[in-house]
Design a protein around this motif. Structure first.
Motif, PDB file in Angstrom:
ATOM      1  N   SER A  23      50.289  38.076  44.171  1.00  0.00           N
ATOM      2  CA  SER A  23      49.630  39.386  44.339  1.00  0.00           C
ATOM      3  C   SER A  23      48.441  39.284  45.264  1.00  0.00           C
ATOM      4  N   GLY A  24      47.631  38.151  44.866  1.00  0.00           N
ATOM      5  CA  GLY A  24      46.391  38.091  45.861  1.00  0.00           C
ATOM      6  C   GLY A  24      46.908  37.585  47.085  1.00  0.00           C
ATOM      7  N   VAL A  25      47.960  36.848  47.432  1.00  0.00           N
ATOM      8  CA  VAL A  25      48.066  36.497  48.527  1.00  0.00           C
ATOM      9  C   VAL A  25      48.418  37.668  49.495  1.00  0.00           C
ATOM     10  N   SER A  26      49.231  38.609  48.916  1.00  0.00           N
ATOM     11  CA  SER A  26      49.759  39.794  49.837  1.00  0.00           C
ATOM     12  C   SER A  26      48.556  40.641  49.992  1.00  0.00           C
ATOM     13  N   SER A  27      47.625  41.055  48.864  1.00  0.00           N
ATOM     14  CA  SER A  27      46.557  41.720  49.213  1.00  0.00           C
ATOM     15  C   SER A  27      45.614  41.286  50.203  1.00  0.00           C
ATOM     16  N   LEU A  28      45.310  40.103  50.547  1.00  0.00           N
ATOM     17  CA  LEU A  28      44.372  39.566  51.470  1.00  0.00           C
ATOM     18  C   LEU A  28      45.107  39.471  52.940  1.00  0.00           C
ATOM     19  N   VAL A  29      46.570  39.228  52.809  1.00  0.00           N
ATOM     20  CA  VAL A  29      47.285  39.361  54.084  1.00  0.00           C
ATOM     21  C   VAL A  29      47.196  40.760  54.729  1.00  0.00           C
ATOM     22  N   PRO A  77      52.044  47.388  30.110  1.00  0.00           N
ATOM     23  CA  PRO A  77      51.149  47.337  31.165  1.00  0.00           C
ATOM     24  C   PRO A  77      51.799  46.419  32.411  1.00  0.00           C
ATOM     25  N   LEU A  78      52.748  45.450  32.116  1.00  0.00           N
ATOM     26  CA  LEU A  78      53.277  44.851  33.083  1.00  0.00           C
ATOM     27  C   LEU A  78      53.964  45.390  33.829  1.00  0.00           C
ATOM     28  N   ARG A  79      54.762  46.565  33.318  1.00  0.00           N
ATOM     29  CA  ARG A  79      55.482  47.454  34.017  1.00  0.00           C
ATOM     30  C   ARG A  79      54.833  48.133  35.008  1.00  0.00           C
ATOM     31  N   ILE A  80      53.359  48.534  34.757  1.00  0.00           N
ATOM     32  CA  ILE A  80      52.386  49.441  35.416  1.00  0.00           C
ATOM     33  C   ILE A  80      52.121  48.421  36.502  1.00  0.00           C
ATOM     34  N   PHE A  81      51.819  46.990  36.305  1.00  0.00           N
ATOM     35  CA  PHE A  81      51.779  46.311  37.450  1.00  0.00           C
ATOM     36  C   PHE A  81      52.952  46.168  38.398  1.00  0.00           C
ATOM     37  N   ALA A  82      54.235  46.288  37.885  1.00  0.00           N
ATOM     38  CA  ALA A  82      55.237  45.926  38.707  1.00  0.00           C
ATOM     39  C   ALA A  82      55.356  47.252  39.676  1.00  0.00           C
ATOM     40  N   ALA A  83      55.117  48.487  38.984  1.00  0.00           N
ATOM     41  CA  ALA A  83      54.973  49.784  39.809  1.00  0.00           C
ATOM     42  C   ALA A  83      54.046  49.693  40.940  1.00  0.00           C
ATOM     43  N   LEU A  84      53.002  49.035  40.652  1.00  0.00           N
ATOM     44  CA  LEU A  84      51.787  48.956  41.540  1.00  0.00           C
ATOM     45  C   LEU A  84      52.372  47.921  42.456  1.00  0.00           C
ATOM     46  N   GLU A  85      52.728  46.983  42.420  1.00  0.00           N
ATOM     47  CA  GLU A  85      53.332  46.025  43.247  1.00  0.00           C
ATOM     48  C   GLU A  85      54.358  46.578  44.353  1.00  0.00           C
ATOM     49  N   MET A 138      45.999  48.414  44.693  1.00  0.00           N
ATOM     50  CA  MET A 138      45.508  47.103  44.657  1.00  0.00           C
ATOM     51  C   MET A 138      44.411  46.942  43.579  1.00  0.00           C
ATOM     52  N   GLY A 139      43.749  47.794  43.395  1.00  0.00           N
ATOM     53  CA  GLY A 139      42.329  47.740  42.543  1.00  0.00           C
ATOM     54  C   GLY A 139      42.669  47.831  41.348  1.00  0.00           C
ATOM     55  N   GLY A 140      44.193  48.447  40.878  1.00  0.00           N
ATOM     56  CA  GLY A 140      44.690  48.597  39.583  1.00  0.00           C
ATOM     57  C   GLY A 140      45.150  47.517  38.797  1.00  0.00           C
ATOM     58  N   THR A 141      45.443  46.559  39.815  1.00  0.00           N
ATOM     59  CA  THR A 141      46.182  45.380  39.255  1.00  0.00           C
ATOM     60  C   THR A 141      45.516  44.337  38.370  1.00  0.00           C
ATOM     61  N   LEU A 142      44.192  44.056  38.492  1.00  0.00           N
ATOM     62  CA  LEU A 142      43.712  43.177  37.682  1.00  0.00           C
ATOM     63  C   LEU A 142      43.586  43.756  36.079  1.00  0.00           C
ATOM     64  N   PRO A 143      43.026  44.902  35.893  1.00  0.00           N
ATOM     65  CA  PRO A 143      42.709  45.409  34.632  1.00  0.00           C
ATOM     66  C   PRO A 143      44.189  45.784  33.919  1.00  0.00           C
ATOM     67  N   VAL A 144      45.138  45.989  34.567  1.00  0.00           N
ATOM     68  CA  VAL A 144      46.508  46.028  34.059  1.00  0.00           C
ATOM     69  C   VAL A 144      46.883  44.766  33.827  1.00  0.00           C
ATOM     70  N   VAL A 145      46.845  43.658  34.403  1.00  0.00           N
ATOM     71  CA  VAL A 145      47.351  42.559  34.251  1.00  0.00           C
ATOM     72  C   VAL A 145      46.762  41.872  32.892  1.00  0.00           C
ATOM     73  N   ALA A 146      45.226  42.006  33.203  1.00  0.00           N
ATOM     74  CA  ALA A 146      44.340  41.632  31.713  1.00  0.00           C
ATOM     75  C   ALA A 146      44.934  42.423  30.478  1.00  0.00           C
ATOM     76  N   LYS A 147      45.160  43.505  30.622  1.00  0.00           N
ATOM     77  CA  LYS A 147      45.598  44.262  29.358  1.00  0.00           C
ATOM     78  C   LYS A 147      46.811  43.681  28.693  1.00  0.00           C
ATOM     79  N   PHE A 148      47.698  43.024  29.659  1.00  0.00           N
ATOM     80  CA  PHE A 148      49.067  42.358  29.295  1.00  0.00           C
ATOM     81  C   PHE A 148      48.663  40.891  28.548  1.00  0.00           C
TER      82      PHE A 148
END
Length: 842
Positions: A23-29, A77-85, A138-148
């Protein structure tokens, strides 16, 4: 009792870290590629690029804040992460089409250009609207993954530190992949599409896995010993820390640019990689540190003082960097040289960036009160950090550096870190003596650190040279050094030079004169890039009705006015008297927003590989210029031989010729000029002599040994037919596939002579362009052409440092044509140099 949940198994933790890494790779690319796409619309000015970055960071802040809260209400929350990606990947597929049509919307802002602040605000709004969706996701990925990932509040900092570290490490890989492979190999659109596949893969894996593991959404008990006042203080301090972090990055980049005189996208990415690597290491160390359950507030305070101290010391390090710069710059290999830049950046930035990386998990552990609101807590700290970063980059670049200079800006940022430490210590009633000791130590460093490091770097080492101009602004440091023999050199950040040696003055004058001599009645002229104003001054000698000159860096005008007057005919002392309008803007951005038509457009941008000029050497830019030319218009652009292997030089000429089919190529010693006309070029001998006759024009040309039409026309290298044969079939340099942006590794050891040698077999006489020349004119042109063959051979050998062979070639040229003033100049120069050396075989 501490809130508990079923911890992830070790194998699950590893899988989650892998997913978040990619996820970090894609964001910075995306950030690298999209910023490059938007550069062609918004321009390469610092304000334009900062607008893109600020809009992106603001979107990250909004996404972190909103989606952090939403994740607390979701069992999966991991499904939210999936939707975000998946959403990021879908938007990525649409982004090239959206950005390609952005020019139409941008054109609507033309009416606001008279009001700088309103125009800048509108540009930010347009950019923010474009980047809002992906940045929020992209901004939502960290809090969502941290929740999981976090199932125990006491382990929050450690888990968040791991996530932050691997995501940032992914960002490092993303920058490297985009810069050193993807953009050149796949193009910007191809890169976006390839990385979208990464998003969809991550989304699919996260969706399948996320449905099998749920998290609790209960209220939970408050689990912090800190008061609201302390928590809000820490949050505010973290925002200021983010402000300082991006401010340091801007200042360090400026210091490294001037130290190494770099200006290509490679070096910018190298510095970014060094910065992110420190953050990633800091995040990992923070996750390990928090396992020990230390006094977190004391650690936070101590880290703030440490960052401030390291920031101050970094300036001191730059002050003693000169001993390492020259060996790195002169390395035989481009890769060795850039590796040297990287390790220099790491040596200076590692400790402070590691400390910055520690802060994120540390604040996460301090600020988050309960497991049930973990997403909200991480979302809040991510939001304030991103907003602080927006402010830090903007204020440092546009306020602190122009007002105070880079060194004092670093001191201000270091003082901010110290102020955060003092404030948190005060409201948390920490032990006073360690705090005041830290504050006193930082204050001592701020006094100790010099405030003129950049000026010292600019001071020439040669005893026959002196620094006569130094000015630092938002876009960079402009300097002028002068030699005792009158030679001057202007430089931007140590590179992008405007020298006044014979070859440079000759090409600058030719760039100003040639298109206006070839046009029957030039009245509307656009000059893209001022430099020393030499081409502008030459064009002004024809007294057109209006000359518009677009310059990116305001300080360049001051330097050119103060120290290049004798070379630019003093036209900058009273521009209105010469019908000159000076515009501070990016050349491409200016044309995109302009509705005017010109009979002449000249381009004198810096090297086509530079980060601020690559957009002025693409097919789309040439098409933009053609759209602003009248039916009888002429486009002329400076093109260097150095730093370009023959194939890449050929690609630029091919691209220009693709847009301007009636293209001819001209040269003066070490540089060339591409001239594109809307109709086949036909030169009237009588008319061109008439236009060269006025004393003002003749003096300007004669001063550079082009005082007669034979000498001027003999600067032709390729006529239209020969140029078509020379360029042949091959790739074009486009916005999407900007091959020339990636020349640096190939062109590092390329000498100017290589391109000249490649051009030599195709050289043609200007007789092919003359309309019914007389027999006498034909005979004289033939003499100049034959002498030019020897002169070209002399130029190749001179650039190979084969001075004796070059001198012999110039002697042959003079035997054929005693009026060849350029050959006479170089022969005299070489004779003087050879007289100081013992004879040697070549």
């Amino acid at each position: 009792m501490e809130e508990r949940g079923q911890d992830l198994e070790q194998s699950e933790q590893k899988v989650l870290l892998v997913l978040f890494f990619f996820s970090g790779v894609s964001s910075l690319v995306y950030q690298v590629v999209w910023a490059r796409m938007l550069t062609v619309v918004f321009g390469t000015t610092l304000l334009a690029t900062s607008t893109v970055l600020s809009a992106f960071m603001a979107g990250l802040a909004l996404g972190s804040y909103v989606l952090g809260r939403h994740s607390d209400r979701c069992k999966h929350p991991l499904r939210i992460f999936a939707a975000l990606e998946a959403g990021i990947g879908l938007f990525a597929l649409l982004f090239p089409s959206i950005s390609a049509n952005l020019g139409n919307a941008y054109g609507a802002l033309v009416g606001l250009q008279g009001n700088f602040y309103l125009f800048s605000l509108a540009r930010f709004g347009l950019c923010f609207a474009l980047l809002l969706i992906p940045a929020v996701l992209m901004g939502g990925t960290l809090p969502v993954v941290a929740k999981f990932a976090v199932r125990r509040l006491g382990r929050l900092g450690g888990r968040v530190g791991q996530l932050y570290a691997v995501n940032t490490l992914g960002a490092v890989v993303g920058v490297l992949a985009a810069t050193f492979g993807l953009m050149e190999g796949l193009g910007l659109q191809g890169t976006t599409q390839a990385i979208a596949v990464v998003n969809f893969t991550v989304a699919g894996a996260a969706w399948l896995w996320g449905g099998q593991r749920a998290v609790g959404v209960g209220d939970g008990a408050k689990k912090t010993a800190h008061s609201d006042r302390i928590l809000w203080g820490v949050l505010a301090g973290f925002a200021i820390s983010g402000f300082a972090a991006l401010g340091y990055e801007v200042a360090w980049l400026r210091l490294l640019m001037v130290s190494f005189s770099f200006n290509s996208h490679y070096e910018f990415s190298i510095v970014l990689v060094a910065f992110l690597s420190g953050l990633a290491l800091g995040g990992w160390l923070g996750s390990r540190l928090l396992v020990r359950r230390a006094d977190l507030l004391s650690v936070f305070i101590g880290v703030q003082f440490l960052i401030g101290a390291c920031g101050a010391l970094s300036v001191l390090a730059f002050a003693h960097l000169s001993a390492f710069v020259e060996p790195i710059q002169r390395a035989d290999s481009w890769w060795v040289s850039r590796t040297g830049v990287f390790f220099t950046a790491v040596a200076i930035m590692l400790l402070p960036t590691v400390a910055m990386g520690v802060i994120f998990p540390l604040v996460g552990q301090i600020y988050t009160r309960q497991l049930a609101r973990l997403g909200r807590g991480i979302g809040d700290i991510g939001a304030v950090n991103s907003l602080g970063a927006v402010g830090g980059a903007f204020v440092t670049g546009f306020v602190l550096i122009p007002l105070l200079g880079t060194e004092w800006s670093v001191k201000v940022l270091a003082a901010l870190n110290g102020l955060v430490g003092l404030t948190i210590a005060s409201i948390s009633q920490q032990r006073q003596w360690p705090v005041w000791s830290g504050a006193a130590g930082l204050a001592f460093l701020l006094v100790l650190v010099p405030s003129d490091v950049l000026r010292r770097m600019a001071e020439p080492e040669a005893i026959n040279r002196e620094l006569v101009f130094y000015q630092e602004g938002a876009e960079g440091v402009i300097t002028v050094e002068q030699q005792t023999d009158g030679f001057r050199k202007m430089a931007l950040n140590g590179g992008g030079q405007v020298p006044t040696d014979y070859s440079s003055l000759q090409i600058f004058r030719l760039l100003g004169h040639l298109p206006l001599l070839l046009h029957p009645d030039p009245q509307e002229v656009l000059v893209v890039s001022l430099g020393g104003g030499i081409a502008l001054g030459a064009a002004a000698q024809y007294e057109p009705r209006r000359i518009t000159c677009v310059e990116l860096v305001p300080e360049v005008i001051d330097a050119a006015r103060a120290h290049f007057g004798e070379f630019n005919h003093h036209v900058l002392e009273n521009p209105t008297a010469w019908n000159i309008e000076l515009v501070i803007d990016d050349g491409r951005n200016f044309l995109l927003a302009s509705r005017d038509t010109y009979q002449i457009i000249t381009g004198d941008a810096t090297h086509p590989t530079s980060a601020d000029s690559w957009v002025l050497y693409t097919k789309e830019f040439y098409e933009l210029c053609r759209a602003h030319l009248s039916a009888d218009g002429i486009m002329a652009q400076w093109l260097p031989f150095h730093g370009l292997p023959p194939d890449d030089y050929q690609t630029i000429v091919r691209t220009f010729q693709h847009v301007f089919p009636h293209t001819t190529l001209w040269r003066s010693n070490n540089y060339s000029i591409m001239v594109g006309t809307m109709q086949p070029l036909a030169i009237d001998w009588e008319l061109i002599n008439e236009k060269m006759a006025p004393p003002r024009v003749h003096r300007s040309l004669a001063n550079m040994d082009m005082g007669n039409a034979f000498a001027l026309l003999n600067s032709l290298v390729l006529d239209e037919a020969a140029l078509q044969r020379y360029v042949g079939e091959g790739p074009l340099n486009t916005d999407d596939q900007p091959y020339i942006s990636f020349v640096s590794p190939r062109g590092y050891s390329s000498g100017s002579w290589e391109v000249l040698e490649h051009l030599a077999p195709h050289r043609t006489s200007a007789l092919s362009l003359l309309v019914a020349p007389s027999a006498a004119v034909q005979r004289e042109m033939e003499v100049y052409f034959r002498a030019g063959e020897y002169a070209l051979t002399g130029d190749v050998m001179r650039l190979q440092n084969r001075d004796r062979a070059a001198a012999r070639a110039y002697q042959r040229a003079l035997r054929v044509n005693p009026e060849d003033r350029s050959s006479a100049y170089f022969l005299e120069l070489l004779a003087e140099q050879l007289s100081r050396r013992p004879p040697q075989d070549e």
